[in-house]
Design a protein around this motif. Structure first.
Motif, PDB file in Angstrom:
ATOM      1  N   PRO A  68       0.778  -1.026  -0.093  1.00  0.00           N
ATOM      2  CA  PRO A  68      -0.232  -0.364  -0.281  1.00  0.00           C
ATOM      3  C   PRO A  68       0.702   0.761  -0.231  1.00  0.00           C
ATOM      4  O   PRO A  68       0.031   2.243  -0.141  1.00  0.00           O
ATOM      5  N   LEU A  69       2.592   1.193   0.242  1.00  0.00           N
ATOM      6  CA  LEU A  69       2.501   2.770   0.521  1.00  0.00           C
ATOM      7  C   LEU A  69       3.344   2.825  -0.990  1.00  0.00           C
ATOM      8  O   LEU A  69       3.435   3.971  -1.223  1.00  0.00           O
ATOM      9  N   LEU A  70       3.635   2.281  -1.444  1.00  0.00           N
ATOM     10  CA  LEU A  70       4.210   1.933  -2.823  1.00  0.00           C
ATOM     11  C   LEU A  70       3.427   2.407  -3.905  1.00  0.00           C
ATOM     12  O   LEU A  70       3.835   3.060  -4.789  1.00  0.00           O
ATOM     13  N   GLU A  71       1.689   2.389  -3.512  1.00  0.00           N
ATOM     14  CA  GLU A  71       1.172   2.425  -4.266  1.00  0.00           C
ATOM     15  C   GLU A  71       0.371   4.103  -3.586  1.00  0.00           C
ATOM     16  O   GLU A  71       0.690   4.946  -4.933  1.00  0.00           O
ATOM     17  N   HIS A  72       0.501   4.701  -2.506  1.00  0.00           N
ATOM     18  CA  HIS A  72       0.456   5.347  -2.046  1.00  0.00           C
ATOM     19  C   HIS A  72       1.519   7.126  -2.969  1.00  0.00           C
ATOM     20  O   HIS A  72       0.854   7.326  -3.024  1.00  0.00           O
ATOM     21  N   TYR A  73       2.711   6.249  -2.246  1.00  0.00           N
ATOM     22  CA  TYR A  73       3.748   6.776  -3.090  1.00  0.00           C
ATOM     23  C   TYR A  73       3.714   7.286  -4.432  1.00  0.00           C
ATOM     24  O   TYR A  73       4.689   7.713  -5.520  1.00  0.00           O
ATOM     25  N   GLY A  74       3.056   6.712  -5.102  1.00  0.00           N
ATOM     26  CA  GLY A  74       3.157   6.157  -6.404  1.00  0.00           C
ATOM     27  C   GLY A  74       4.551   5.495  -7.389  1.00  0.00           C
ATOM     28  O   GLY A  74       4.857   5.480  -8.080  1.00  0.00           O
ATOM     29  N   VAL A  75       5.212   4.335  -6.298  1.00  0.00           N
ATOM     30  CA  VAL A  75       6.316   4.325  -6.851  1.00  0.00           C
ATOM     31  C   VAL A  75       6.328   3.026  -8.213  1.00  0.00           C
ATOM     32  O   VAL A  75       5.618   1.171  -7.372  1.00  0.00           O
ATOM     33  N   LYS A  76       6.342   2.917  -9.397  1.00  0.00           N
ATOM     34  CA  LYS A  76       6.241   1.778  -9.803  1.00  0.00           C
ATOM     35  C   LYS A  76       7.162   0.995  -9.590  1.00  0.00           C
ATOM     36  O   LYS A  76       8.795   1.290 -10.401  1.00  0.00           O
ATOM     37  N   HIS A 134      13.943  13.415  -6.288  1.00  0.00           N
ATOM     38  CA  HIS A 134      11.899  13.037  -5.836  1.00  0.00           C
ATOM     39  C   HIS A 134      12.441  10.748  -4.916  1.00  0.00           C
ATOM     40  O   HIS A 134      11.823  10.525  -4.003  1.00  0.00           O
ATOM     41  N   ASN A 135      13.352  10.176  -6.089  1.00  0.00           N
ATOM     42  CA  ASN A 135      13.795   8.601  -5.270  1.00  0.00           C
ATOM     43  C   ASN A 135      14.001   9.447  -3.894  1.00  0.00           C
ATOM     44  O   ASN A 135      13.389   8.076  -3.396  1.00  0.00           O
ATOM     45  N   ILE A 136      14.855   9.877  -3.502  1.00  0.00           N
ATOM     46  CA  ILE A 136      15.580  10.127  -2.049  1.00  0.00           C
ATOM     47  C   ILE A 136      14.758   9.799  -1.490  1.00  0.00           C
ATOM     48  O   ILE A 136      14.311   9.189  -0.152  1.00  0.00           O
ATOM     49  N   GLU A 137      13.565  10.810  -1.283  1.00  0.00           N
ATOM     50  CA  GLU A 137      12.984  11.676  -0.832  1.00  0.00           C
ATOM     51  C   GLU A 137      11.551  10.460  -0.796  1.00  0.00           C
ATOM     52  O   GLU A 137      11.354  10.472   0.521  1.00  0.00           O
ATOM     53  N   THR A 138      11.168  10.018  -2.122  1.00  0.00           N
ATOM     54  CA  THR A 138      10.013   8.669  -1.382  1.00  0.00           C
ATOM     55  C   THR A 138      10.829   7.600  -0.625  1.00  0.00           C
ATOM     56  O   THR A 138       9.821   7.079  -0.230  1.00  0.00           O
ATOM     57  N   ALA A 139      11.797   7.407  -1.486  1.00  0.00           N
ATOM     58  CA  ALA A 139      11.794   5.381   0.081  1.00  0.00           C
ATOM     59  C   ALA A 139      12.457   6.042   1.109  1.00  0.00           C
ATOM     60  O   ALA A 139      12.137   5.175   2.535  1.00  0.00           O
ATOM     61  N   GLN A 140      13.171   7.324   1.478  1.00  0.00           N
ATOM     62  CA  GLN A 140      13.013   7.456   2.731  1.00  0.00           C
ATOM     63  C   GLN A 140      11.253   7.905   3.896  1.00  0.00           C
ATOM     64  O   GLN A 140      11.249   7.233   4.503  1.00  0.00           O
ATOM     65  N   ARG A 141      10.629   8.154   3.195  1.00  0.00           N
ATOM     66  CA  ARG A 141       9.624   8.360   3.529  1.00  0.00           C
ATOM     67  C   ARG A 141       8.497   6.672   3.594  1.00  0.00           C
ATOM     68  O   ARG A 141       7.767   6.373   4.612  1.00  0.00           O
ATOM     69  N   ILE A 142       8.877   5.693   2.985  1.00  0.00           N
ATOM     70  CA  ILE A 142       8.654   4.729   3.150  1.00  0.00           C
ATOM     71  C   ILE A 142       9.448   3.783   4.506  1.00  0.00           C
ATOM     72  O   ILE A 142       8.491   3.212   4.820  1.00  0.00           O
TER      73      ILE A 142
END
Length: 110
Positions: A21-29, A43-51
């Motif tokens: 669900p986190l991957l979907e929420h943050y739009g990670v493909k 963007h990739n660094i920030e998204t990974a850190q959030r997850i």
């Protein structure tokens, strides 16, 4: 969170259930590099850190532990630490300038 869940946070199915669900929420493909791919793009660094932070908060586990487990599973690929071999001193484009500067400070004017 019950004790049983804490003990089992690193189980593959438990992580999968919370990561999807986190991957979907943050739009990670998935693009063939791993579920979470981190390079030098902000963007990739920030998204990974959030997850990682979200999972750490969910399981009350340090993000470092989450990161290690995801890497162990092959779900997180971080290529920021992959460097090219350093140039040899003689191949450096500024080596001539640096060598002259070092000579100047090593042998002061008389």
């Amino acid at each position: 969170m019950d004790e049983n869940k804490v003990d089992q946070w690193s189980a593959e199915d438990v992580l999968e259930r919370h990561l999807a669900p986190l991957l979907e929420h943050y739009g990670v493909k998935f693009r063939g590099h791993g579920r979470i791919y981190v390079d030098h793009q902000h963007h990739n660094i920030e998204t990974a850190q959030r997850i990682l932070t979200d999972l750490g908060l969910t399981f009350c586990v340090p993000t470092r532990a989450i990161r290690s487990r995801l890497m162990e599973l092959g779900w997180l690929k971080d290529v920021r630490r992959t460097f090219q071999a350093p140039l040899k001193w003689s191949e450096s484009p500024t080596s001539g300038h640096l060598k002259r500067w070092i000579r100047q400070i090593a042998m002061p004017a008389q």
